[in-house]
Enzyme design. Structure first.
Site, PDB file in Angstrom:
ATOM      1  N   LYS A 174     -33.790 -34.185  -9.756  1.00  0.00           N
ATOM      2  CA  LYS A 174     -32.567 -34.648  -9.107  1.00  0.00           C
ATOM      3  C   LYS A 174     -32.075 -35.907  -9.804  1.00  0.00           C
ATOM      4  O   LYS A 174     -32.822 -36.872  -9.970  1.00  0.00           O
ATOM      5  CB  LYS A 174     -32.839 -34.956  -7.630  1.00  0.00           C
ATOM      6  CG  LYS A 174     -33.270 -33.752  -6.807  1.00  0.00           C
ATOM      7  CD  LYS A 174     -32.101 -32.860  -6.464  1.00  0.00           C
ATOM      8  CE  LYS A 174     -32.485 -31.800  -5.452  1.00  0.00           C
ATOM      9  NZ  LYS A 174     -31.342 -30.987  -5.007  1.00  0.00           N
ATOM     10  N   LYS A 217     -27.896 -20.334  -1.025  1.00  0.00           N
ATOM     11  CA  LYS A 217     -28.754 -20.926   0.005  1.00  0.00           C
ATOM     12  C   LYS A 217     -28.615 -20.083   1.275  1.00  0.00           C
ATOM     13  O   LYS A 217     -27.509 -19.919   1.803  1.00  0.00           O
ATOM     14  CB  LYS A 217     -28.345 -22.373   0.288  1.00  0.00           C
ATOM     15  CG  LYS A 217     -28.395 -23.305  -0.930  1.00  0.00           C
ATOM     16  CD  LYS A 217     -29.820 -23.690  -1.283  1.00  0.00           C
ATOM     17  CE  LYS A 217     -29.890 -24.662  -2.454  1.00  0.00           C
ATOM     18  NZ  LYS A 217     -29.275 -25.974  -2.174  1.00  0.00           N
TER      19      LYS A 217
END
Length: 336
Positions: A153, A250
């Site tokens: 990230k 997702k």
């Protein structure tokens, strides 16, 4: 069907940070659907970015609890359509849809991948996520968890330097998730350097609504670009064509396995790569994702690996990334 709802507060092994937030705990809703002595389980996590809480999901579901209890289950797809008609949020629908698929497979005595006509002979290895932190802590997390594939990230003022420091400590493949933090110019500037550092692809480098920016860079960027926040529901798949190399689905955002299967099919028709990602779910949600892996190019299902204590058994992820599929039908979930 008989429904049950339970809230869990999942404690993370480490503070998890992305470009817009940090947290040590993850609230999660687990739904149980029971019929003929079998129980299927589904999960959806709370998400402040989308203003979803466990309490809000429970309130939605309890409002139609009697109708769910009286529902005559035939196919999960029909149950999903019923839930959509009731106007529930996709997060609440996801938990119910996953539970229904798990129950359906258990009633048939078959894992979902088999019901869908696939076999788990070939599947992508999940990445292990390294959240934003000091470089030393990011390196320490990576050393603590040796893995062949890391998602890193980013979204800081020294993103390239972070990757350089991480690279000194592993020869694993990297994936970069900038969580909407870069500009088109930064993306094109960073990509060649990141490719040299062993990065496989970039996930959602620009803000989700900057489709013009994605169209500008997708064909010239030296790394594939995968949509995440730009691809939430089924209708978004077509919008991503010509703007991204692939999509990250997702389950919580799109509303479960039922729409995810349709999104995979449509993405293939549009020649888009397909990834499924997670939201720090327990093994309840991760085991549902695992059933899709034979259909995917990439997968990010390390959610349960990031927890201090799991709440369920299902898919087992070995130290080399290989999967051991549960012998139960459906997603193969049992609560601990």
């Amino acid at each position: 069907m008989e429904i049950s709802l339970k809230k869990y507060v999942l404690e993370l092994e480490h503070t998890f940070s992305i470009s817009r937030e940090s947290h040590d705990f993850q609230d999660s809703l687990v739904v149980g659907l029971s019929l003929n002595g079998k129980t299927g389980y589904g999960e959806a996590t709370a998400n402040p970015y989308y203003k979803i809480t466990v309490d809000s999901m429970m309130k939605e579901i309890k409002a139609i609890e009697t109708e769910i209890n009286n529902y005559n289950l035939e196919k999960p797809e029909d149950f999903h359509a019923f839930l959509k008609e009731k106007g529930l949020s996709n997060f609440a629908i996801c938990a119910l849809d996953l539970a229904c698929h798990d129950l359906y497979g258990k009633l048939l005595g078959k894992p979902l991948y088999k019901i869908w006509g696939t076999t788990p002979e070939n599947y992508p290895i999940t990445n292990y996520t390294i959240g934003i932190d000091t470089v030393d802590k990011m390196v320490a997390k990576m050393i603590e968890k040796p893995w062949p594939l890391y998602k890193v990230k980013l979204g800081t003022d020294n993103d390239i330097e972070i990757v350089k420091q991480l690279r000194k400590n592993t020869d694993a493949i990297f994936r970069i998730d900038a969580n909407n933090a870069w500009t088109p110019e930064q993306t094109l500037e960073f990509a060649p350097q990141l490719k040299e550092l062993g990065v496989e692809f970039l996930e959602q480098p620009l803000p989700a609504d900057n489709l013009a920016g994605y169209k500008e860079i997708v064909d010239t960027c030296v790394l594939p670009i995968i949509a995440d926040e730009s691809c939430i529901v089924e209708e978004d798949v077509d919008k991503c064509a010509g703007h991204f190399t692939g999509i990250n689905i997702k389950l919580t955002k799109c509303g479960g396995l039922t729409p995810a299967l349709r999104m995979i099919k449509r993405a293939r028709e549009l020649n888009l790569k397909v990834m499924v990602g997670c939201m720090t779910e327990s093994s309840v949600g991760i085991s549902a994702i695992a059933q899709l892996t034979p259909q995917l190019d990439y997968v990010d299902m390390d959610g349960a690996m990031l927890l201090k204590h799991d709440i369920a058994k299902g898919i087992e992820i070995l130290e080399d990334g290989k999967l051991v599929f549960p012998t139960l039908g459906g997603s193969g979930v049992t609560l601990l």
